[in-house]
Design a protein around this motif. Structure first.
Motif, PDB file in Angstrom:
ATOM      1  N   LEU A 135       0.847  -1.192   0.000  1.00  0.00           N
ATOM      2  CA  LEU A 135       0.000   0.000   0.000  1.00  0.00           C
ATOM      3  C   LEU A 135       0.878   1.236   0.000  1.00  0.00           C
ATOM      4  CD1 LEU A 135      -2.849   1.214   0.267  1.00  0.00           C
ATOM      5  CD2 LEU A 135      -2.660   0.918   2.730  1.00  0.00           C
ATOM      6  N   TYR A 136       0.681   2.106  -0.981  1.00  0.00           N
ATOM      7  CA  TYR A 136       1.428   3.363  -1.078  1.00  0.00           C
ATOM      8  C   TYR A 136       0.500   4.501  -0.691  1.00  0.00           C
ATOM      9  CZ  TYR A 136       4.932   0.894  -3.864  1.00  0.00           C
ATOM     10  OH  TYR A 136       5.906   0.038  -4.309  1.00  0.00           O
ATOM     11  N   PHE A 137       0.889   5.251   0.342  1.00  0.00           N
ATOM     12  CA  PHE A 137       0.153   6.454   0.703  1.00  0.00           C
ATOM     13  C   PHE A 137       0.816   7.611  -0.012  1.00  0.00           C
ATOM     14  CE2 PHE A 137      -0.927   3.820   4.429  1.00  0.00           C
ATOM     15  CZ  PHE A 137      -2.298   3.840   4.273  1.00  0.00           C
ATOM     16  N   GLU A 138       0.286   7.946  -1.152  1.00  0.00           N
ATOM     17  CA  GLU A 138       0.868   8.972  -2.013  1.00  0.00           C
ATOM     18  C   GLU A 138      -0.241   9.843  -2.575  1.00  0.00           C
ATOM     19  OE1 GLU A 138       4.054   9.405  -2.696  1.00  0.00           O
ATOM     20  OE2 GLU A 138       4.916   7.545  -1.947  1.00  0.00           O
ATOM     21  N   ASN A 139       0.121  11.064  -2.947  1.00  0.00           N
ATOM     22  CA  ASN A 139      -0.795  11.861  -3.738  1.00  0.00           C
ATOM     23  C   ASN A 139      -0.987  11.158  -5.074  1.00  0.00           C
ATOM     24  OD1 ASN A 139      -1.235  13.992  -1.955  1.00  0.00           O
ATOM     25  ND2 ASN A 139       0.635  15.013  -2.587  1.00  0.00           N
ATOM     26  N   ILE A 140      -2.212  11.129  -5.547  1.00  0.00           N
ATOM     27  CA  ILE A 140      -2.497  10.451  -6.815  1.00  0.00           C
ATOM     28  C   ILE A 140      -2.249  11.457  -7.936  1.00  0.00           C
ATOM     29  CG2 ILE A 140      -4.206   9.176  -8.155  1.00  0.00           C
ATOM     30  CD1 ILE A 140      -4.202   7.696  -5.637  1.00  0.00           C
ATOM     31  N   THR A 141      -1.055  11.414  -8.464  1.00  0.00           N
ATOM     32  CA  THR A 141      -0.691  12.259  -9.597  1.00  0.00           C
ATOM     33  C   THR A 141      -0.141  11.349 -10.685  1.00  0.00           C
ATOM     34  OG1 THR A 141       1.608  12.563  -8.878  1.00  0.00           O
ATOM     35  CG2 THR A 141      -0.026  14.160  -8.045  1.00  0.00           C
ATOM     36  N   LEU A 142      -0.078  11.865 -11.887  1.00  0.00           N
ATOM     37  CA  LEU A 142       0.481  11.093 -12.984  1.00  0.00           C
ATOM     38  C   LEU A 142       1.898  10.646 -12.646  1.00  0.00           C
ATOM     39  CD1 LEU A 142       0.476   9.972 -15.863  1.00  0.00           C
ATOM     40  CD2 LEU A 142       1.255  12.237 -16.619  1.00  0.00           C
ATOM     41  N   GLU A 143       2.705  11.555 -12.141  1.00  0.00           N
ATOM     42  CA  GLU A 143       4.110  11.246 -11.848  1.00  0.00           C
ATOM     43  C   GLU A 143       4.236  10.137 -10.801  1.00  0.00           C
ATOM     44  OE1 GLU A 143       2.795  14.341 -11.908  1.00  0.00           O
ATOM     45  OE2 GLU A 143       3.692  15.006 -13.792  1.00  0.00           O
ATOM     46  N   ARG A 144       3.453  10.217  -9.709  1.00  0.00           N
ATOM     47  CA  ARG A 144       3.533   9.175  -8.680  1.00  0.00           C
ATOM     48  C   ARG A 144       3.034   7.838  -9.208  1.00  0.00           C
ATOM     49  NH1 ARG A 144       5.891  12.733  -7.291  1.00  0.00           N
ATOM     50  NH2 ARG A 144       7.363  11.389  -8.311  1.00  0.00           N
ATOM     51  N   CYS A 145       1.966   7.855  -9.998  1.00  0.00           N
ATOM     52  CA  CYS A 145       1.453   6.607 -10.574  1.00  0.00           C
ATOM     53  C   CYS A 145       2.493   5.966 -11.487  1.00  0.00           C
ATOM     54  CB  CYS A 145       0.168   6.862 -11.357  1.00  0.00           C
ATOM     55  SG  CYS A 145      -1.248   7.201 -10.310  1.00  0.00           S
ATOM     56  N   LEU A 146       3.163   6.783 -12.292  1.00  0.00           N
ATOM     57  CA  LEU A 146       4.211   6.249 -13.165  1.00  0.00           C
ATOM     58  C   LEU A 146       5.375   5.700 -12.345  1.00  0.00           C
ATOM     59  CD1 LEU A 146       4.200   8.924 -16.014  1.00  0.00           C
ATOM     60  CD2 LEU A 146       3.296   6.578 -16.116  1.00  0.00           C
ATOM     61  N   ASP A 147       5.738   6.410 -11.263  1.00  0.00           N
ATOM     62  CA  ASP A 147       6.817   5.937 -10.390  1.00  0.00           C
ATOM     63  C   ASP A 147       6.478   4.578  -9.778  1.00  0.00           C
ATOM     64  OD1 ASP A 147       8.264   8.258 -10.868  1.00  0.00           O
ATOM     65  OD2 ASP A 147       7.718   9.202  -8.957  1.00  0.00           O
ATOM     66  N   VAL A 148       5.290   4.465  -9.211  1.00  0.00           N
ATOM     67  CA  VAL A 148       4.888   3.212  -8.567  1.00  0.00           C
ATOM     68  C   VAL A 148       4.763   2.103  -9.608  1.00  0.00           C
ATOM     69  CG1 VAL A 148       3.022   2.053  -7.303  1.00  0.00           C
ATOM     70  CG2 VAL A 148       3.800   4.325  -6.579  1.00  0.00           C
ATOM     71  N   ASN A 149       4.234   2.429 -10.766  1.00  0.00           N
ATOM     72  CA  ASN A 149       4.126   1.439 -11.838  1.00  0.00           C
ATOM     73  C   ASN A 149       5.506   0.921 -12.239  1.00  0.00           C
ATOM     74  OD1 ASN A 149       2.316   0.083 -13.819  1.00  0.00           O
ATOM     75  ND2 ASN A 149       3.596   1.187 -15.270  1.00  0.00           N
ATOM     76  N   ASP A 150       6.481   1.812 -12.322  1.00  0.00           N
ATOM     77  CA  ASP A 150       7.851   1.398 -12.651  1.00  0.00           C
ATOM     78  C   ASP A 150       8.464   0.538 -11.545  1.00  0.00           C
ATOM     79  OD1 ASP A 150       7.800   2.695 -15.087  1.00  0.00           O
ATOM     80  OD2 ASP A 150       8.891   4.463 -14.378  1.00  0.00           O
ATOM     81  N   ILE A 151       8.274   0.961 -10.286  1.00  0.00           N
ATOM     82  CA  ILE A 151       8.824   0.216  -9.150  1.00  0.00           C
ATOM     83  C   ILE A 151       8.219  -1.183  -9.084  1.00  0.00           C
ATOM     84  CG2 ILE A 151       8.838   0.073  -6.620  1.00  0.00           C
ATOM     85  CD1 ILE A 151       9.009   3.204  -6.666  1.00  0.00           C
ATOM     86  N   GLU A 152       6.918  -1.269  -9.231  1.00  0.00           N
ATOM     87  CA  GLU A 152       6.215  -2.543  -9.086  1.00  0.00           C
ATOM     88  C   GLU A 152       6.264  -3.400 -10.347  1.00  0.00           C
ATOM     89  OE1 GLU A 152       4.974  -3.858  -6.365  1.00  0.00           O
ATOM     90  OE2 GLU A 152       5.500  -2.109  -5.175  1.00  0.00           O
ATOM     91  N   GLN A 153       6.634  -2.794 -11.472  1.00  0.00           N
ATOM     92  CA  GLN A 153       6.613  -3.527 -12.746  1.00  0.00           C
ATOM     93  C   GLN A 153       5.266  -4.227 -12.925  1.00  0.00           C
ATOM     94  OE1 GLN A 153       9.367  -3.606 -15.129  1.00  0.00           O
ATOM     95  NE2 GLN A 153       9.648  -1.798 -13.887  1.00  0.00           N
ATOM     96  N   SER A 154       4.208  -3.465 -12.691  1.00  0.00           N
ATOM     97  CA  SER A 154       2.869  -4.046 -12.721  1.00  0.00           C
ATOM     98  C   SER A 154       2.428  -4.356 -14.148  1.00  0.00           C
ATOM     99  CB  SER A 154       1.859  -3.095 -12.058  1.00  0.00           C
ATOM    100  OG  SER A 154       1.748  -1.899 -12.799  1.00  0.00           O
ATOM    101  N   ALA A 155       1.513  -5.292 -14.241  1.00  0.00           N
ATOM    102  CA  ALA A 155       0.949  -5.674 -15.538  1.00  0.00           C
ATOM    103  C   ALA A 155      -0.045  -4.631 -16.026  1.00  0.00           C
ATOM    104  CB  ALA A 155       0.274  -7.035 -15.438  1.00  0.00           C
ATOM    105  N   GLY A 156      -0.532  -3.796 -15.110  1.00  0.00           N
ATOM    106  CA  GLY A 156      -1.494  -2.771 -15.476  1.00  0.00           C
ATOM    107  C   GLY A 156      -2.027  -2.054 -14.259  1.00  0.00           C
ATOM    108  N   VAL A 157      -2.943  -1.129 -14.512  1.00  0.00           N
ATOM    109  CA  VAL A 157      -3.499  -0.266 -13.471  1.00  0.00           C
ATOM    110  C   VAL A 157      -5.015  -0.315 -13.551  1.00  0.00           C
ATOM    111  CG1 VAL A 157      -3.670   2.147 -12.709  1.00  0.00           C
ATOM    112  CG2 VAL A 157      -1.500   1.269 -13.560  1.00  0.00           C
ATOM    113  N   LEU A 158      -5.658  -0.345 -12.390  1.00  0.00           N
ATOM    114  CA  LEU A 158      -7.113  -0.282 -12.295  1.00  0.00           C
ATOM    115  C   LEU A 158      -7.481   1.083 -11.744  1.00  0.00           C
ATOM    116  CD1 LEU A 158      -9.800  -1.842 -12.500  1.00  0.00           C
ATOM    117  CD2 LEU A 158      -9.429  -2.557 -10.142  1.00  0.00           C
TER     118      LEU A 158
END
Length: 103
Positions: free
Chosen positions: A19-42
């Protein structure tokens, strides 16, 4: 999961692996997506914020699960939505965009 409001997940803290407690911004979402190497976003939760960044995530080549960002944009953009209704011959109230207090 990214969330900026701890209270909304306080009862369901065990529903996700991380669980990431972050402001939901494009930059943070891209950062978390890169860190997690996720298959996608809901983008199903979080109110208006996810809707507002859906197209930017899509343009950044992030896989979006669920409703297409193009469809979200069509529903959120009143000009596009109005054109869609017109093309389907669905009546709609007359409207206009106001850009000043005087209007």
């Amino acid at each position: 999961m990214m969330n900026y409001n701890p209270e909304t997940v306080s009862t369901d803290y065990d529903e996700v692996d991380r669980l990431y407690f972050e402001n939901i911004t494009l930059e943070r979402c891209l950062d978390v997506n890169d860190i997690e190497q996720s298959a996608g976003v809901l983008l199903a939760m979080g109110g208006q914020v996810p809707n507002n960044i859906a197209m930017s995530l899509h343009r950044s080549k992030v896989k979006i699960f669920g409703t297409s960002p193009v469809q979200i944009d069509m529903a959120e953009n009143r000009y596009k939505f109005s054109r869609l209704l017109d093309s389907m011959k669905v009546d709609q109230p007359q409207w206009r965009e106001l850009t000043s207090l005087k209007e």
